[in-house]
Design a protein around this motif. Structure first.
Motif: not given
Lengths: 308, 207
Positions: A98-100, A102-103, A106-107, A111, A118-119
């Motif tokens: 999820n962190t990877l 959602q980051a 952003l790109a 975004p 959500r993953f």
């Protein structure tokens, strides 16, 4: 080779494209392609590519549903995927994914999505991944195991994120789902809806969920659609500083899986070799150096996914 | 030609990590403020040529001008003190709220919230044209933002009702979907995650 003067031409091209976009709105992307071509700024191949982009933007289905309604269709598609697959319970791996993911979002061009991205990991050896119009993205254990590094996992996630950003899921809804009574119901405020309108809306909703789920799980997208998602993935990972050729490495491994009678993704996606060829074209002229600190990405990738 | 900068602009600068007070506890955020972030503009045009068609694909679906009045298209949005993912949040925004664009910088819009003193920055993907959100009726008949919000909320209730009907028809379980939707991360966490590996997300505010 890019010369200074060609940079200038590009700038002018972009300026012209943007000016036209501003004048006409995005509904006329294909028209923009024509204008750029007439000005001698882009060639025929690029016109074709822009026409594809235009077709997507104009998609009447995605314009018929509000962002909120697309989210609700996505929730139901997610529920139907989770009816067929078990989630893989691993808090550390899920948090990392999820962190990877959602980051990476952003790109992307979007975004911020109605309910966010959500993953979830699905407990299956099959190589597969799904993205709903609501931003729910699923990867099987088998798919994740194709990635040996963070940038490779990023490439897989970025491909799925691109399907969401480009509204490919909603595009797979059959246009026959949108009847005139549904169009009028969609324009009516909730408390003014008649019983018949509610029935019509529920039928359309249900049919739309079926269309998207069917496309994701069984029939797959067109080659052109997958190519767009690959292009989006390349753009996302390279703009963050990951090596954009990571997607090719994953596809090479997928190719050998396919040869051994792969399921899922192999059934719904174009031949990996074909995808590698078009990604090679996309990468032409792009700096492939990775800006990522490989000690950091290797360590966190191993810690999070080592147990998978 | 602000949209040109969408694909081709300097990446997040230390100085773009805006609005955080000095001495904030998170060491990594402090690091973000220092000069670890360099401008990676050197290969910019080069990439743009190869990606000319691609960036159009991933560009936000709407193009706006100053004076336009789109509406908030996300369930809950944030108004920020300056253009950038890490800028201070100054006010929450609800789905359907009407805003007026007063300045455009890259992918960031400075807006005024209708019938409210709130003014600030949001990312272009936080809003959409009202027409795409079926809010045009609310505008013609309404006297203010309260009624457009009411319409949006009414729509939300309706969508939940449709989902409930679908759920009972298909005998589907949504509890895992609800669980999945709890996996949200803060933007600060995301930027730190990237920065730890020397990766950068474009701030979108550099002209």
């Amino acid at each position: 080779m890019i010369t200074k003067s060609s940079k200038r031409v590009l700038l002018i091209a972009l300026a012209a494209g943007i000016a036209i976009l501003a004048l006409t709105g995005c509904k006329a992307l294909a028209g923009v392609a024509g204008e750029l071509s007439a000005l001698g700024i882009i060639d025929a191949r690029q016109v074709a590519e822009l026409a594809v982009a235009g077709a997507d933007v104009v998609s009447s289905i995605s314009e018929t549903f509000t962002p909120e309604q697309q989210y609700y269709v996505g929730r139901s598609v997610a529920a139907s995927i989770l009816d067929q697959y078990e989630p893989y319970r691993d808090d550390r791996a899920t948090a990392y994914l999820n962190t990877l993911g959602q980051a990476l979002a952003l790109a992307s061009g979007k975004p911020f999505l109605y309910g966010g991205y959500r993953f979830m990991i699905l407990d299956s050896d099959e190589i597969n991944a799904f993205a709903t119009p609501g931003g729910h993205i699923f990867l099987t254990r088998g798919m994740i195991s194709l990635a040996q590094r963070e940038d490779e996992l990023a490439a897989i996630l970025a491909h799925e994120i691109s399907h969401v950003v480009l509204q490919h899921g909603m595009k797979s809804v059959k246009s026959s789902r949108i009847t005139s009574s549904v169009v009028s119901a969609l324009k009516t405020t909730a408390d003014a809806l008649t019983e018949n309108q509610i029935v019509a809306l529920t039928e359309t909703f249900s049919g739309s969920v079926d269309d998207v789920a069917q496309t994701l799980v069984t029939s797959g997208y067109s080659r052109a659609t997958e190519r767009e998602a690959d292009a989006g993935a390349v753009q996302i990972i390279q703009s963050l500083g990951y090596d954009p050729s990571a997607l090719i490495r994953v596809l090479e491994r997928m190719g050998s899986d396919r040869a051994s009678g792969g399921l899922g993704f192999a059934k719904t996606h174009p031949d990996p070799e074909m995808r590698i060829r078009w990604i090679d074209d996309m990468l032409e002229g792009i700096d492939l150096r990775s800006g990522a600190n490989s000690a950091v990405t290797r360590a966190r990738f191993e810690i999070a996914l080592g147990g998978l | 030609m602000h949209r040109t900068e969408n694909t081709c602009r300097p990446v997040l600068l230390a100085s773009e990590v805006i609005g955080r007070e000095k001495g904030h506890g998170v060491r990594n955020l402090d690091a973000l403020r220092r000069d670890e972030y360099t401008i990676r503009g050197g290969h910019c045009m080069h990439k743009s040529i190869a990606l000319l068609t691609f960036f159009l694909l991933l560009s936000p679906a709407f193009s706006f001008e100053v004076g336009d009045e789109p509406a908030v298209s996300v369930r809950s949005g944030d108004l920020r003190s300056s253009p950038g993912f890490l800028a201070n949040i100054t006010a929450p925004l609800d789905y359907g709220e009407s805003v007026e664009i007063i300045e455009i910088r890259g992918d960031w819009l400075r807006i005024r919230v209708a019938n409210s003193p709130d003014e600030g920055w949001l990312h272009i993907s936080v809003v959409a044209e009202k027409e795409s959100m079926r809010l045009e009726q609310a505008d013609s008949s309404s006297t203010g933002s309260a009624s457009s919000r009411e319409i949006a909320l009414a729509g939300r209730g309706f969508n939940e009702k449709v989902e409930a009907q679908y759920k009972s028809q298909k005998d589907l379980d949504f509890s895992l979907v609800d669980e999945m939707e709890e996996y949200g991360r803060s933007i600060e966490e995301l930027v730190i995650f990237l920065a730890d590996a020397g990766l950068t997300v474009e701030a979108g505010s550099v002209e």
